[in-house]
Design a protein around this motif. Structure first.
Motif, PDB file in Angstrom:
ATOM      1  N   ILE A   1     -13.257  -1.222  -5.492  1.00  0.00           N
ATOM      2  CA  ILE A   1     -13.491   0.025  -4.756  1.00  0.00           C
ATOM      3  C   ILE A   1     -12.912   1.206  -5.530  1.00  0.00           C
ATOM      4  N   ALA A   2     -11.721   0.990  -6.097  1.00  0.00           N
ATOM      5  CA  ALA A   2     -11.049   2.079  -6.818  1.00  0.00           C
ATOM      6  C   ALA A   2     -11.859   2.559  -8.014  1.00  0.00           C
ATOM      7  N   LYS A   3     -12.622   1.658  -8.587  1.00  0.00           N
ATOM      8  CA  LYS A   3     -13.435   1.995  -9.752  1.00  0.00           C
ATOM      9  C   LYS A   3     -14.533   2.994  -9.396  1.00  0.00           C
ATOM     10  N   GLY A   4     -14.961   2.942  -8.131  1.00  0.00           N
ATOM     11  CA  GLY A   4     -15.976   3.874  -7.665  1.00  0.00           C
ATOM     12  C   GLY A   4     -17.359   3.524  -8.162  1.00  0.00           C
TER      13      GLY A   4
ATOM     14  N   TYR B   1       0.857  -1.180   0.000  1.00  0.00           N
ATOM     15  CA  TYR B   1       0.000   0.000   0.000  1.00  0.00           C
ATOM     16  C   TYR B   1       0.896   1.234   0.000  1.00  0.00           C
TER      17      TYR B   1
ATOM     18  N   ALA C   1      -1.126   5.172   3.230  1.00  0.00           N
ATOM     19  CA  ALA C   1      -2.031   4.111   3.647  1.00  0.00           C
ATOM     20  C   ALA C   1      -1.435   3.300   4.792  1.00  0.00           C
TER      21      ALA C   1
ATOM     22  N   LEU D   1      -9.890  -4.253  -3.908  1.00  0.00           N
ATOM     23  CA  LEU D   1      -9.280  -2.927  -4.060  1.00  0.00           C
ATOM     24  C   LEU D   1      -9.622  -2.326  -5.418  1.00  0.00           C
ATOM     25  N   ARG D   2      -9.518  -3.153  -6.449  1.00  0.00           N
ATOM     26  CA  ARG D   2      -9.824  -2.667  -7.800  1.00  0.00           C
ATOM     27  C   ARG D   2     -11.286  -2.260  -7.899  1.00  0.00           C
TER      28      ARG D   2
ATOM     29  N   ASP E   1     -11.567   7.667   2.095  1.00  0.00           N
ATOM     30  CA  ASP E   1     -11.448   7.336   0.676  1.00  0.00           C
ATOM     31  C   ASP E   1     -11.408   5.803   0.551  1.00  0.00           C
ATOM     32  N   VAL E   2     -11.385   5.330  -0.688  1.00  0.00           N
ATOM     33  CA  VAL E   2     -11.548   3.882  -0.896  1.00  0.00           C
ATOM     34  C   VAL E   2     -10.460   3.073  -0.204  1.00  0.00           C
ATOM     35  N   MET E   3      -9.237   3.589  -0.315  1.00  0.00           N
ATOM     36  CA  MET E   3      -8.114   2.876   0.300  1.00  0.00           C
ATOM     37  C   MET E   3      -8.272   2.827   1.820  1.00  0.00           C
ATOM     38  N   GLU E   4      -8.619   3.971   2.382  1.00  0.00           N
ATOM     39  CA  GLU E   4      -8.774   4.028   3.843  1.00  0.00           C
ATOM     40  C   GLU E   4      -9.876   3.080   4.318  1.00  0.00           C
TER      41      GLU E   4
END
Lengths: 393, 376
Positions: free
Chosen positions: A303-306, A5, A9, A300-301, A70-73
């Protein structure tokens, strides 16, 4: 091996870990780690700590009282909390009905419900399945009929998990029988104290009371109990189930279980050497670990896509549930003969020394109960149907 | 390998199946399981009067002098009924050990009592650290004048909670994992110095953790050769595994029938769920798993009493591995195909999964048997 990360992160992960280690009562952590029953009071205790820190309802945006991660958090927060033995968030309020309220709830509903969902003052259960409507949810028959300014509900819901602890319910009911099934369904929320509701326990094969059947006999609710528009409930349900499927991947929980499995298998000896060094067993553990790594990155992918969860939600549900089951199977393999003694209380109410080893009592019931994860939240067969549809088949 | 039934076997089959059908309904079983006693003594008496306890017991001891193939018929019926009575521990393991290791008046006396239903037995062998290693025995029996004094702990003793007599393995010589130096003793279940922690296993059978604290027995309590009991224990373990294969076959057949019926009668999306191909394929896998398991039951039965230990070990391990894999496919599949209702304790389906899971974990798990098969 841990995923790489970004440094920001990693700092956040340390912060979350330090918080959980400081604030989570050891007694609750032990229960979670030993797969024992978490009481409503345990759940509320942890929720109060999260509220004080401003981290309750980690999936929520700031405007509704969430931390606005945010998504990572958010991913890190969920994983670290689970890894450290914090009770999982109850999905029904925070993760299922709330996104629907964000999208289509009235200002009054948002103002009334969201702050109390956040503090767990309002504890929700879900009224979706019925005796004749499982996978075929849209065939549901519980009826709501308009009577003046009220709606009157009659019918029966199955698998109302946690209804015996809940004080609110969101449910799907039929409000139009003249149209296509999906177009005659509405969503309601109301208190469980409304007259006419009866909750009957269903004991599952692990010997525990997790779920219920709930009966509705002329349950009269005001028109403000309707969510969004009448007969649009199916659309809202799909939105809600997408969020459920993302959350029931339980990646953090599986990481915690994997770590405990390795620890346990290092303590158990098989013909003079640790079980963890026994090649067939070790390799099976490794295979699950690899699947879990892939799933973490897939999550992760996604979530990152939104945006709202799409087909990734189905994938996360299928793979996440299969990994959970494989882990319980490996725990049973590790336990060997000590997987046999059966204690529905999972060692919780037994003042005696554990039979075999400390966490043995929870492994059998947990193995049995975890068979449900490929059934609930839309069975894995239904998930695969959805995935194949998105492929154009 | 004989795929036809003898006249005796047909009679036994009728008797055992009728007993299960009429006296061991799921509702009756619930009452038996809910009671304080881990099994029904009234039913045990009935087993005795029907001759089911004496299948492998000589006629001069009140038995019918039959073979393991005859016993297999009863075991399959009991697998269908999810019977919790201590048949495995008494009639399969106990009688097997006495038949091969004992002689003279005591043998006759013990077998006569078992056949009459007045004596239950359990082999107390596994220990907290032994896992499935049969040679791992830390319990010690020290010679003291004309007696032996036993100290140690035994783990997950199937039927040990209720057995009138325990057959206890203890070291009279050697180190914890030596093949030589293990001796069997016949000990009263409530002898001074025995402490039991009784519980139920996942399949609702009674079991116990048992500790021995200076338990004094006379030299005459020895069963079989002093210091040379390991081959007897291995044979007993193989008989136990073979018996479980038979039980599993009965359980798998029953739960497959129930699941098939559910697929034909449960409607979703306007048709029986058995019309959906993905469910058809799972059911087909379960049916094939049952057939593969049944084939290996024949192997297990043929070799259950095989005196050549190496031959026996390989055959029994092969059967136990196949039956365990089949049991996973059938047990887990039955729950999955039933959906939520398959998870409830009120439906028999979950109890079949519990029994099949327990069978997998007794007398050696998949890793243990696959390792033994491969090493042979």
């Amino acid at each position: 091996m841990d995923l790489k990360y970004p440094e920001r992160a990693a700092r956040f992960a340390d912060e979350v870990r330090a918080f959980v280690r400081k604030e989570l009562p050891a007694e609750i952590r032990d229960k979670v780690q030993r797969r024992q029953k978490i009481t409503p009071e345990d759940q509320r205790t942890w929720q109060r700590k999260l509220c004080d820190k401003g981290w309750a309802c980690p999936s929520w945006p700031k405007e509704y009282g969430g931390p606005g991660f945010d998504v990572m958090e958010r991913m890190i927060f969920d994983n670290i909390c689970s890894e450290e033995g914090a009770p999982s968030a109850l999905p029904f309020g925070e993760l299922m009905i709330s996104p629907v309220l964000f999208a289509v709830g009235s200002p009054e509903q948002k103002a009334q419900l969201l702050p109390k969902i956040r503090t767990l003052e309002y504890w929700f259960c879900q009224g979706f399945s019925e005796p004749g409507s499982g996978s075929d949810l849209a065939s549901l028959r519980t009826r709501a009929v308009q009577d003046g300014d009220d709606w009157v509900i009659n019918g029966q819901k199955m698998w109302t998990s946690g209804a015996h602890n809940a004080n609110w319910i969101f449910m799907l009911v039929r409000t139009n029988t003249e149209v296509k099934q999906q177009e005659g369904i509405s969503m309601f929320v109301f208190p469980m104290s409304t007259p006419g509701i009866t909750v009957r326990p269903i004991v599952t094969m692990d010997g525990e009371h997790h779920t219920n059947e709930t009966f509705f006999d002329n349950v009269r609710v005001p028109k403000t109990a309707l969510i969004g528009e009448v007969n649009k409930g199916w659309t809202y349900a799909k939105l809600l189930l997408g969020h459920e499927r993302t959350s029931i991947a339980r990646i953090g929980q599986s990481k915690r279980e994997l770590r405990r499995l390795k620890a346990l298998a290092s303590e158990i000896n098989i013909t003079g050497a640790p079980l963890m060094d026994h090649t067939p067993f070790r390799d099976r553990v490794a295979a699950v670990e690899i699947e879990l790594l892939a799933l973490e990155i897939t999550a992760l992918r996604a979530i990152a896509k939104g945006g709202s969860p799409g087909v990734e939600a189905n994938l996360l549900k299928v793979k996440g549930s299969e990994i959970q089951q494989k882990l319980t199977e490996l725990f049973m393999d590790a336990a060997g003969p000590y997987g046999l003694p059966f204690d529905p209380d999972r060692g919780l109410h037994d003042g005696n020394e554990p039979i075999g080893f400390d966490e043995a009592a929870s492994l059998g019931p947990n193995y049995l109960m975890t068979r449900v994860v490929t059934i609930y939240g839309g069975s894995n067969e239904i998930q695969r149907n959805i995935v194949s549809k998105t492929l154009g088949l | 390998m004989d795929f036809t039934l003898t006249e005796t076997q047909s009679l036994l089959k009728d008797t055992a199946e009728r007993l299960v059908r009429e006296k061991y309904t799921f509702d009756e079983r619930k009452k038996i399981v809910a009671a304080d006693e881990s099994y029904s003594k009234a039913l045990w008496d009935e087993f005795a009067s029907l001759g089911l306890l004496g299948v492998e017991i000589d006629e001069d001891c009140g038995g019918i002098g039959g073979s393991f193939a005859d016993l297999a018929i009863v075991l399959e019926a009991f697998g269908r009924g999810l019977v919790v009575e201590p048949y495995l521990s008494t009639v399969v393991i106990g009688v097997g050990l006495i038949n091969t290791a004992d002689k003279g008046d005591r043998r006759k006396d013990l077998l006569t009592q078992v056949a009459a239903g007045t004596l239950t037995l359990a082999l107390a062998h596994g220990e907290p650290k032994s896992r499935y290693s049969l040679e791992h025995v830390e319990t010690r029996a020290r010679k003291d004048g004309g007696d032996y004094v036993i100290n140690g702990a035994k783990a997950v003793v199937i039927g040990g909670d209720s057995a009138d007599k325990l057959i206890v393995s203890a070291r009279t010589d050697g180190n914890a994992t030596d093949r030589n130096g293990v001796t069997l003793f016949l000990v009263d279940g409530n002898a001074a110095g025995i402490h039991k922690r009784a519980y139920r296993n996942m399949d609702d059978r009674g079991a116990a953790e048992i500790t021995f604290e200076n338990v004094r027995v006379p030299e005459s309590a020895v069963l079989g050769p002093v210091g040379g009991a390991l081959p007897l224990i291995e044979a007993a373990n193989d008989r136990g595994a073979a018996a479980l294969c038979c039980e599993a076959a009965g359980a798998m057949k029953a739960v497959n029938e129930i699941t098939l019926e559910y697929l034909k009668t449960r409607n979703q999306f306007g048709r029986p769920i058995g019309k959906f191909q993905v469910l058809q394929h799972r059911m087909a896998d379960m049916a094939m798993a049952e057939e593969q398991a049944r084939s290996m039951v024949y192997l297990a039965v043929d070799f259950a009493n095989e005196p050549d230990a190496a031959e026996r070990a390989q055959a029994i391990s092969a059967a136990k591995v196949q039956i365990s894999h089949s049991g996973q496919i059938v047990g887990r599949g039955a729950v999955q195909l039933h959906g939520g209702i398959g998870m409830t304790i009120e439906l028999v389906v979950g109890h079949y999964m519990r029994r099949l899971t327990s069978i997998e974990k007794m007398f050696g798990d998949i890793d243990w048997h696959i390792g033994r098969f491969a090493a042979a």
